[in-house]
Design an enzyme around this catalytic site. Sequence first.
Site, PDB file in Angstrom:
ATOM      1  N   GLU A   1       0.913  -1.357  -0.119  1.00 55.15           N
ATOM      2  CA  GLU A   1       0.035  -0.074  -0.093  1.00 55.15           C
ATOM      3  C   GLU A   1       0.672   1.126   0.039  1.00 55.15           C
ATOM      4  O   GLU A   1       0.905   1.945  -0.945  1.00 55.15           O
ATOM      5  CB  GLU A   1      -0.808   0.026   1.196  1.00 55.15           C
ATOM      6  CG  GLU A   1      -1.564   1.201   1.500  1.00 55.15           C
ATOM      7  CD  GLU A   1      -2.408   1.153   2.950  1.00 55.15           C
ATOM      8  OE1 GLU A   1      -3.675   0.994   3.240  1.00 55.15           O
ATOM      9  OE2 GLU A   1      -1.404   1.311   3.913  1.00 55.15           O
TER      10      GLU A   1
ATOM     11  N   ASP B   1      -9.912   1.658   5.867  1.00 52.49           N
ATOM     12  CA  ASP B   1      -9.947   1.812   4.361  1.00 52.49           C
ATOM     13  C   ASP B   1     -10.980   2.548   3.598  1.00 52.49           C
ATOM     14  O   ASP B   1     -10.579   2.975   2.746  1.00 52.49           O
ATOM     15  CB  ASP B   1     -10.109   0.252   3.816  1.00 52.49           C
ATOM     16  CG  ASP B   1      -8.753  -0.629   3.862  1.00 52.49           C
ATOM     17  OD1 ASP B   1      -8.176  -0.117   4.478  1.00 52.49           O
ATOM     18  OD2 ASP B   1      -9.010  -1.788   3.234  1.00 52.49           O
TER      19      ASP B   1
END
Length: 449
Positions: free
Chosen positions: A88, A314
């Site tokens: 990420e 998220d």
Amino acid sequence: MRKFFVLLLLLMVTVASAKKLTPWTKGGFETGQYRNVFVEMGYKPADVDAKLKEVFNDVFRGPNKVYFEVGDTMGYVSDVKNHDARTEGMSYGMMIAVQFGEKDIFDRIWRWSKKYMQHQDGSRKGYFAWSCKTDGTRNAEGAASDGELYYVTALLFASNRWGNDTGINYKAEAQHILDCIQPKEYTPEPRPGFGGFGPQQTGPQKMYLIDPETKLITFTPDGFGQRYTDPSYHIPAFYEVWARYADDGRSDYWQECADKSREFLHKAINEQTGLNADNCQYDGSEMQMPRFPGMPQRPQGAPRRNGNNNFRYDSWRVPMNIALDYEWSCADREWQQHYGETIQNFFYSQGVDKFVDQYRVDGSLPEDNEILPAGGFRKLRHSIGLVATTAAASVMCSHEKSKEFVDALWNAKHVPFEDGYFDAYYDGLLRLFAFMHLSGNYRVITPKQ
């Protein structure tokens, strides 16, 4: 007569202000133009440039930086509070670096990613281990699908910006990943228990980044994680980048993925609040986690509470991701503009300086056992990462509330909370992305002429 001219001047100012809050109807793919929302809202261009540089330096060069160089040729982005490097953050770092023209940072992160994270052979060839210790030792072998999504797009932009003959063939690296993420057969490695992702699967399985039936990105490209998706992984404009610049023979397919992803977001987002779950089924419905042997029965009549069905970490990325698709493509602008105002209206109702960072999608607060902990703390906060992404949604909005969100981001201080909690990594990266969006510096990078 003087009153008339004063009224006329006020009318002109009002009209000009209204014009500044009018979202555009064409995207960067078509126009090559990007809004500087800060300037439209009254900030001085020089101040915006200085602020953007300051926020970039906070992430990459300041005392609370999350980017670290290794030797002469490598570097990594670390979730410092968890002492690891994640695909990420690594792929985010590459995207930011190519947007800012920071070739050395980009190349260093890519070399570290390729050496330590990317599988060079076996069933996972081409995929990236989602988490490594900062010495490169892998914490896990499996991938998290958003990493591959960003790696490919960042590499294609690097190819367009710098060409492919400066030591790294960026386009070839992107094409290699795109080839490897196509469906292929593999045999799952044995693992004890359920590993948090469902019962052990045995025998040959299919591995894929994009679900072949729905054309939607998986949560993870293997095992239980490919049975569902994460709304924050849906960035349709990235597929349009692939369709235009990957030259991998799949242009029509990637365009279809973009269209399907936009359709999915309509289903995954609550129409009243604009909130979405952290994870959900491919049809946008709630996660239905299986009940494994030995798990306690839910008391009869008790509500099903699954924190994955809540808006939390998220989920924060979704407003910013939809804003990006709007800025680049404008392919779904009417829905996107409505969405932007819906989610800002919800957070406005909670207080622009007070809203917390986790909710149920209906807007109610989660119970204690539903709150996802971070950094050893289980509590709700007014997190700068969410302040940032709700502000980024302003590029889609025409209501006056947007300026309050933009001002809140501009004035927010990225400092530790009173209890000592501080997230330089996730909060810091989302803050930087939001400043890029709102200053017109998150762009489609086209091939150099």
